[in-house]
Write a protein that holds these residues in place. Structure first.
Motif, short mmCIF file in Angstrom:
data_model
loop_
_atom_site.label_atom_id
_atom_site.label_comp_id
_atom_site.label_asym_id
_atom_site.label_seq_id
_atom_site.Cartn_x
_atom_site.Cartn_y
_atom_site.Cartn_z
N LEU A 446 -47.97 -39.40 21.68
CA LEU A 446 -48.18 -40.43 20.66
C LEU A 446 -47.99 -41.83 21.23
O LEU A 446 -48.82 -42.72 21.02
N ALA A 447 -46.89 -42.03 21.92
CA ALA A 447 -46.50 -43.38 22.32
C ALA A 447 -47.41 -43.98 23.38
O ALA A 447 -47.63 -45.19 23.40
N LYS A 448 -47.96 -43.16 24.26
CA LYS A 448 -48.70 -43.68 25.41
C LYS A 448 -50.22 -43.67 25.23
O LYS A 448 -50.96 -44.18 26.07
N LEU A 449 -50.69 -43.07 24.15
CA LEU A 449 -52.12 -42.80 24.03
C LEU A 449 -52.96 -44.08 24.02
O LEU A 449 -53.95 -44.19 24.75
N HIS A 450 -52.59 -45.05 23.22
CA HIS A 450 -53.40 -46.27 23.15
C HIS A 450 -53.34 -47.04 24.46
O HIS A 450 -54.37 -47.54 24.93
N TYR A 451 -52.21 -47.12 25.06
CA TYR A 451 -52.08 -47.83 26.34
C TYR A 451 -52.95 -47.16 27.41
O TYR A 451 -53.56 -47.83 28.24
N ARG A 452 -53.02 -45.83 27.39
CA ARG A 452 -53.73 -45.10 28.43
C ARG A 452 -55.25 -45.19 28.28
O ARG A 452 -55.95 -45.52 29.22
N TRP A 453 -55.76 -44.88 27.09
CA TRP A 453 -57.22 -44.92 26.97
C TRP A 453 -57.74 -45.42 25.63
O TRP A 453 -58.87 -45.16 25.25
N GLY A 454 -56.90 -46.19 24.93
CA GLY A 454 -57.39 -46.92 23.77
C GLY A 454 -57.48 -46.15 22.48
O GLY A 454 -58.00 -46.66 21.48
N GLN A 455 -56.94 -44.93 22.45
CA GLN A 455 -56.96 -44.13 21.22
C GLN A 455 -55.64 -44.31 20.47
O GLN A 455 -54.58 -44.08 21.02
N ASN A 456 -55.73 -44.71 19.21
CA ASN A 456 -54.49 -44.89 18.43
C ASN A 456 -53.96 -43.54 17.94
O ASN A 456 -54.68 -42.54 17.92
N ALA A 457 -52.72 -43.52 17.59
CA ALA A 457 -52.07 -42.32 17.04
C ALA A 457 -51.50 -42.69 15.67
O ALA A 457 -50.40 -43.24 15.57
N ASP A 458 -52.25 -42.38 14.63
CA ASP A 458 -51.90 -42.80 13.27
C ASP A 458 -50.98 -41.74 12.65
O ASP A 458 -51.38 -40.98 11.76
N VAL A 459 -49.75 -41.70 13.14
CA VAL A 459 -48.80 -40.66 12.75
C VAL A 459 -47.45 -41.29 12.40
O VAL A 459 -46.94 -42.12 13.16
N VAL A 460 -46.90 -40.90 11.27
CA VAL A 460 -45.54 -41.30 10.89
C VAL A 460 -44.65 -40.06 10.96
O VAL A 460 -45.01 -39.01 10.43
#
Length: 669
Positions: A446-460
């Motif tokens: 979850l935490a690294k996904l956007h930094y790595r390839w631009g995919q957000n993780a819309d999870v609470v």
């Protein structure tokens, strides 16, 4: 790799159901990843790429799977599945930039080889921990099922990774929920240097699927036609009748785990045996033998592919490396989002306990976001152990309010999969302590996904937390500091019913992963009048609980109420009490202003003192606000022990009494 000279195929191909054009196309698709690999191995020796995980000898699996699926069906590949990327027509130039760490690669130089995804190509790449992508596939498959898309998802894993808990959790969840997913085990004989006889005792890994109540088969992974036919068959069935299937594809790793490890540990006779079963050379020999392809046509194809590879490599080699920029690096930690605080539409208010405020937020967010899915243990008909989701099944249905197996890791992974398909997910940890079982999914996926390839993780992830309830070492821990050190997460921790509702709504609205902490002691011991309507509170902003001039108390959670209570016991002194509310990112401006106002600071939290969030805040104050200080920055927290059960020991553990002593010490300084 042992060279093979194959004139007559040893693999038995059955062309029934295949026309000539498809047979030739599969050959092209097999040949391309093999030729790319051959070039990469040469470039590795030349020092032009830094590492390579070879899939030579396994191409038929990746190519067969990708060819059999619809282009818009998701594949979650692993190290040795270059054929997935080439079959899905990922541009070679960009792929080669990825391998070199160039700015134009999918991860902008932040991650290596196939550790990336491309939503455009319906590919979600792996992380190094091997197992977590299986649960992500569950979430993607769940989203497809909820949307009635009639799509199948395929997740790759290796025989070694079937020992991971994530493998078993993912299969169990998929079976219980009848998810349209194919789990494909590439059994290539070795997990790095560990042979299969040291990995498992069952005769066939496919048999593990039977234990989870799913159909399971073993196939020849080097036979491109068998792979294609098997995947096509099950994909067609699953699209109509959603359910999981486990497929074990038998193959062999003809090179090392990665090139540096070599293959000296592999018996030479085994290498020679599998070299004769080379999936590319056997298929080529069969096509020639069947007069489906001529030698001249095969050579022409090789020349065309080589030209394409060389041209793409030349362009990628000339492309720039990323320019180091702190601003750009920090900007990509979170998915872009500018929160617009939502005010309630009416002035109507009702008295709500802390627990009711959380329930209100979930209900109103479910009404606001039809794509929001709630998942957790016992949250459906039972309403959760704290009854927060009581009545939700009747209002929203069991598809959106989902009881889960005891599979915390798989459920967080499924939340990520839902997010990839455009859904929102709320995962409830029955107790915050149990988040340890999902730790890897949270901090590494979850935490690294956007930094790595631009995919957000819309999870609470909701976390019932905290002590003072005599619940002992495994139902009372304060775990927020574990996540405070992880870039990419947001952490909120309300201390009032108003903030509990507003911050939970805001967390669900935010497209980034949010850890939402809710103190169990406050659930039914605290109430206030809050708006009936939907509203949000700004994430990242602290709240001044009360104003004062003699000292500043910076805190959050239950300690906010302790601070107010203690200051009422001390006559003639007033304190500026600042409730952080958001722990990541925390409100530095508000902290600086509160420090400047009084010059004396106590940072207090319920968590153990050593390594707690207070240490970071105290250090920051000392570095950035030193000229305003009239006393050393002081801290108070729980004892550095596990949380004890019996009340006298728990009260000693908690910082309440020491908090009062520290306040008096600070006043007297």
């Amino acid at each position: 790799m042992t060279k093979a000279n194959i004139q007559t195929p040893v693999i038995n191909y059955n062309k029934e159901g295949f026309d000539k054009s498809l047979l030739v196309e599969l050959y092209k698709r097999l040949l391309k990843p093999r030729m790319i690999e051959e070039k990469m191995l040469l470039l590795l020796r030349q020092g032009k790429i830094s590492k390579w995980f070879s899939g030579i000898g396994q191409e038929a699996i990746a190519v067969g799977v990708a060819s059999a699926l619809h282009p818009d069906e998701f594949i979650l590949p692993m190290h040795r599945n270059l054929g997935v990327f080439t079959t899905r027509q990922v541009p070679l130039e960009r792929l080669f930039e990825q391998f070199q760490g160039k700015a134009g690669g999918f991860t902008k130089g932040r991650d290596r080889s196939f550790h990336f995804g491309s939503i455009e190509h319906h590919i979600v790449g792996m992380i190094s921990h091997l197992g977590p992508q299986l649960a992500v596939a569950d979430g993607i498959a769940l989203a497809s099922k909820l949307a009635k898309e009639g799509k199948v998802t395929v997740a790759f894993t290796g025989e070694g990774a079937t020992s991971e808990g994530d493998f078993h959790e993912a299969l169990n969840v998929a079976a219980v929920w009848d998810l349209p997913v194919i789990f494909l085990i590439e059994n290539n004989g070795y997990g790095l240097s560990t042979p299969v006889n040291e990995q498992y005792r069952c005769e066939r890994l496919a048999d593990r699927g039977i234990g989870y109540g799913m159909e399971a088969v073993q196939i020849d992974g080097n036979n491109i036609l068998e792979v294609y036919r098997t995947i096509s068959h099950y994909a067609q069935e699953i699209r109509k009748n959603p359910r999981p299937v486990l497929i074990e594809a038998m193959t062999f790793r003809m090179r090392g785990h990665e090139e540096a490890s070599g293959t000296k540990y592999v018996p030479q006779a085994l290498m020679e045996e599998w070299a004769q079963r080379d999936p590319v050379l056997n298929y080529e020999a069969w096509l020639l033998e069947e007069s489906i392809l001529t030698k001249e046509e095969a050579e022409a194809l090789r020349k065309a592919i080589k030209k394409e590879i060389d041209s793409a490599w030349k362009k990628a080699e000339a492309a720039p490396y990323p320019e180091p920029s702190i601003e750009h690096e920090l900007a990509d930690v979170y998915a872009p989002f500018s929160q617009q605080v939502v005010q309630p539409k009416s002035s109507a208010k009702s008295r709500r306990r802390f627990v009711d405020a959380i329930s209100d937020a979930l209900r109103q967010s479910m009404e606001r976001y039809p794509n929001l899915i709630l998942m957790g243990q016992d949250i459906a008909e039972y309403g959760g152990v704290f009854k927060i989701t009581e009545g939700f099944v009747e209002q929203f249905g069991k598809e959106r309010v989902r009881n889960t197996p005891l599979c915390e890791s798989a459920i967080v992974g499924a939340g990520l999969g839902l997010s990839i398909k455009g859904y929102k997910a709320m995962v409830e940890m029955q107790f915050g302590d149990f988040v340890t079982c999902a730790f890897n999914q949270i901090v590494n996926n979850l935490a690294k996904l956007h930094y790595r390839w631009g995919q957000n993780a819309d999870v609470v992830v909701r976390m019932p937390t905290g002590a003072n309830t005599q619940a002992g070492p495994y139902h009372s821990q304060s775990t927020e500091a574990w996540f405070f050190h992880t870039p990419g997460l947001k952490i909120v921790y309300p201390s009032s019913p108003y903030d509990a509702k507003g911050l939970l709504n805001a967390a669900i609205e935010d497209p980034n992963p949010v850890m939402y902490f809710e103190h169990k002691y406050l659930y039914r011991s605290l109430a206030e009048d809050i708006p009936d309507d939907y509203y949000t509170v700004e994430i990242g902003k602290a709240r001044t609980v009360q104003s004062g001039n003699d000292l500043t108390i910076i805190t959050y959670g239950l300690c906010v109420h302790w601070a107010v209570e203690i200051m009422q016991q001390i006559e003639g002194v007033t304190a500026e009490i600042l409730d952080l509310r958001t722990l990541l990112p925390w409100d530095k401006e508000a902290v600086a202003a509160a420090v400047r106002k009084t010059g004396k600071v106590l940072v207090a939290h319920e968590d153990c003192l050593t390594g707690g969030i207070g240490a970071e805040i105290a250090a920051w104050i000392t570095e950035h606000c030193f000229e305003w200080l009239d006393a050393p920055v002081m801290r108070v927290g729980a004892l550095d022990t596990p949380v004890p059960f019996v009340k006298p020991l728990e009260q000693q553990f908690l910082p309440y009494s020491r908090m009062k002593e520290k306040i008096e010490e600070l006043i007297a300084y």
